[in-house]
Design an enzyme around this catalytic site. Structure first.
Site, PDB file in Angstrom:
ATOM      1  N   LYS A   1     -38.439 -23.857  21.761  1.00 44.37           N
ATOM      2  CA  LYS A   1     -37.834 -23.901  23.102  1.00 44.37           C
ATOM      3  C   LYS A   1     -37.170 -22.579  23.460  1.00 44.37           C
ATOM      4  O   LYS A   1     -37.055 -22.226  24.638  1.00 44.37           O
ATOM      5  CB  LYS A   1     -36.859 -25.081  23.211  1.00 44.37           C
ATOM      6  CG  LYS A   1     -35.768 -25.150  22.147  1.00 44.37           C
ATOM      7  CD  LYS A   1     -34.530 -24.372  22.499  1.00 44.37           C
ATOM      8  CE  LYS A   1     -33.496 -24.453  21.395  1.00 44.37           C
ATOM      9  NZ  LYS A   1     -32.307 -23.631  21.658  1.00 44.37           N
TER      10      LYS A   1
ATOM     11  N   ALA B   1     -21.683 -18.346  17.274  1.00 45.17           N
ATOM     12  CA  ALA B   1     -21.023 -19.396  18.049  1.00 45.17           C
ATOM     13  C   ALA B   1     -21.148 -20.757  17.378  1.00 45.17           C
ATOM     14  O   ALA B   1     -20.147 -21.457  17.185  1.00 45.17           O
ATOM     15  CB  ALA B   1     -21.609 -19.432  19.462  1.00 45.17           C
TER      16      ALA B   1
ATOM     17  N   ALA C   1     -22.606 -24.832  21.947  1.00 46.37           N
ATOM     18  CA  ALA C   1     -21.525 -24.833  20.969  1.00 46.37           C
ATOM     19  C   ALA C   1     -20.147 -24.954  21.607  1.00 46.37           C
ATOM     20  O   ALA C   1     -19.325 -25.775  21.180  1.00 46.37           O
ATOM     21  CB  ALA C   1     -21.612 -23.563  20.118  1.00 46.37           C
TER      22      ALA C   1
END
Length: 463
Positions: free
Chosen positions: A286, A52, A236
Site C-alpha cells: 500500500k 514514529a 501512530a
C-alpha cells in the site's frame, strides 16, 4: 500525576480515559508466567528503532505497564548523535508551551531550561536526549510519556525477552546482523515483534520478496515461532491520542494469542492471525500506491474526481498483485484496503508524493526525510517493479494472448518506477498514466486476476 485523580484501583484522566491497574497487572502476570518469569525476575522489553510507530509502541507499553517496575522494564534504543536542527527546536518549544501538562512535567523534571536554550540557539539538542523527555523527532507535535532510552545496542538487546523491531526495512538486516553477535551465548532466543511495513527484493535463485521478519530470521536464527508482525490501518500519533484503532498481530499461535491480549487496550484492539508474511507484504504494497495518490492530489489541486479515478486503478493493481502473492487473496481485501485508505488520508508516503509533486522536496534528498523518517514506499516501488518484471513470472496478456511480465499489467507501478527510481519521467507522468485512453478498465484487471491461475508461491518463498 498532573491532571489525574486517584479513585480506588483506577486512575481517571481528565480526557476521560481510565487505567485499571489490576487489569493491566493481570495481563502482565499472564505473560510473565508464559515466559517462565519468577518473582524478582524482570520481564525485559526493548524497542529497536525510534521512528514514529516504534516510539508510540514503546510509549503505549510504558503508559500501561511501566508502573510495575519490579515486574517489567520497557526501554527503547536509538542511535546517538542525531542533532535537532534550529527550526525543529523552535517548533518543539512552541509545542511544549502549548501543553500545560507537558510544560509542568518538564519543569518538575528540571528539563525545561535546555529547551529554552535550544530555542535561543544557545544549545544543540539531540534526538536521543529529547526522546527521554517524550519527544520523537519524527512526530514532534505529539508529546509522549518519558521513555527509558538506550543508545548502546548491545546493552539494549543482549538480555531482552521481547524485542520490538521499529526499524525501516532498509535498515533491519544490518542492525539485526549486529544484534546476532550479542545473542550467540543465549540459551533461548527472545520473542521478536516487527512493526516494519517495507519490503526488499532478491532475484536469486528465483525472484522473491524479503520481508523484515525474514531478514531477522536470516540474520539471527530466531525460530519462526518466536517472530511476529504487527500492523494495521492506523496513524501512530492518533493511536497515542487514543483515537480508536485496530491492528493484527500475525505469527504462530504459541505467542500471537497471548501477545494480542497483552497489547489490547480499550481504544487499541489487537486481533490475531496466522498469516505472517502475506500481511507483512501487504503492509509494504500500500505504501507504493500511497506515493502516487499524494502526487495526484497535488497535481489536480485535490480533485475528488481525479483521486477516485486513481483509487480505482491502484486498487485494481493491488488486487492483481495479491493474486500473484496469495493463494486466497480475497481474505486480504479488507485489511489491505483499510490500510491503504488510512495511508492515503494521512500517511507519510502520501505526504511525500505531494511534496515531490509540488516541488517542495527533491528526489535527490533520498528517502530519509527530516521530521518524517524513512519513506518506505520508495524502496517498495523498486522491489515490486524488479520482481514483477521478471520473465520467469510471465502471465498471459488478456488482449494480445502473449506472455508478458506481470508489471506490464500494472501501469501505475511502472510509472512510479520511472518517476522515482530511474527518473526518466517527470512527476506529471502519473497523470498521463491515468488519462491514457488505451488503459484497461480497472474492472478488467480484477476479472483477469480472478479468472486466471496467477498465484506464484515462489514470490514469498512458499513451497
Amino acid at each position: 500525576m498532573v491532571g489525574s485523580i486517584e479513585v480506588a484501583n483506577h486512575k481517571v484522566y481528565l480526557n476521560g480515559a481510565v487505567h485499571n491497574h489490576n487489569g493491566f497487572e493481570e495481563k502482565l502476570e499472564e505473560l510473565r508466567k508464559l515466559l517462565g518469569k519468577v518473582d524478582g525476575d524482570v520481564l525485559r522489553i526493548v524497542c529497536v528503532g525510534a521512528g514514529a510507530w516504534g516510539s508510540v509502541f514503546a510509549a503505549l507499553l510504558q503508559d500501561s505497564y511501566g508502573q510495575f517496575r519490579d515486574k517489567v522494564q520497557i526501554r527503547i534504543w536509538r542511535r546517538p548523535g542525531r542533532a535537532v536542527d534550529r527550526a525543529t527546536a523552535e517548533h518543539l518549544f512552541e509545542v511544549i508551551n502549548s501543553r500545560e501538562d507537558v510544560l509542568r512535567r518538564l519543569i518538575r523534571r528540571c528539563a525545561y531550561l535546555k529547551y529554552v536554550e535550544a530555542r535561543l540557539g544557545d544549545r544543540t539538542l539531540y534526538a536521543d536526549e529529547i526522546l527521554k523527555d517524550g519527544f520523537c523527532l519524527n512526530m514532534i507535535d505529539t508529546p509522549l510519556c518519558p521513555l527509558k532510552v538506550v543508545t548502546n545496542l548491545q546493552e539494549a538487546v543482549w538480555d531482552a525477552d521481547i524485542v520490538v523491531n521499529g526499524l525501516p526495512s532498509t535498515e533491519t538486516q544490518e542492525v539485526f546482523e549486529e544484534i546476532s553477535k550479542y545473542w550467540k551465548e543465549r540459551i533461548s532466543m527472545p520473542i521478536v515483534i516487527s512493526l516494519a511495513k517495507g519490503i526488499e527484493a532478491e532475484l536469486d535463485p528465483v525472484p522473491h520478496i524479503i520481508t523484515p521478519t525474514q531478514m531477522i530470521i536470516r540474520a539471527t536464527g530466531v525460530p519462526v515461532e518466536n517472530i511476529l508482525y504487527l500492523g494495521g490501518p492506523n496513524i501512530a500519533s492518533e493511536i497515542y491520542d487514543k483515537e480508536y484503532a485496530n491492528a493484527r498481530i500475525c505469527g504462530a499461535e504459541k505467542w500471537r494469542i497471548p501477545l494480542a491480549k497483552f497489547l489490547r487496550q480499550p481504544y487499541f484492539i489487537v486481533w490475531d492471525n496466522s498469516d505472517l508474511v502475506t500481511h507483512e507484504v501487504m503492509g509494504g504494497l500500500k505504501n507504493v500506491y500511497a506515493i502516487g495518490a499524494g502526487m495526484i492530489a497535488a497535481l489536480t489541486n485535490e480533485s475528488a474526481t481525479s483521486k477516485s479515478v486513481y483509487f480505482a486503478h491502484c486498487t485494481s493493481e493491488m488486487i492483481f498483485i495479491t493474486h500473484l502473492l496469495a493463494e486466497e487473496p480475497e481474505k486480504l481485501a479488507g485489511p489491505l484496503l483499510a490500510d491503504t485508505y488510512v495511508t492515503l488520508l494521512k500517511g507519510r508516503n502520501a505526504w511525500y508524493g505531494q511534496m515531490i509533486a509540488k516541488g517542495e522536496l527533491s528526489l535527490d534528498l533520498g528517502d530519509s526525510i527530516s521530521g518524517k523518517g524513512t519513506i518506505q514506499g520508495v524502496s517498495a516501488v523498486e522491489a515490486f517493479y524488479e520482481l514483477l518484471s521478471q520473465s520467469s513470472l510471465n502471465v498471459l496478456h488478456p488482449e494480445d494472448n502473449k506472455p508478458v511480465a506481470p508489471v506490464e499489467l500494472c501501469p501505475i507501478l511502472k510509472t512510479l518506477y520511472k518517476i522515482l527510481i530511474t527518473r526518466e519521467q517527470g512527476v506529471r507522468a502519473i497523470l498521463q498514466a491515468l488519462r491514457d485512453e488505451n488503459l484497461n478498465d480497472p474492472r478488467d484487471r480484477i476479472e483477469i486476476a480472478q479468472t486466471h491461475a496467477f498465484y506464484r508461491p515462489s514470490l514469498l518463498r512458499q513451497p
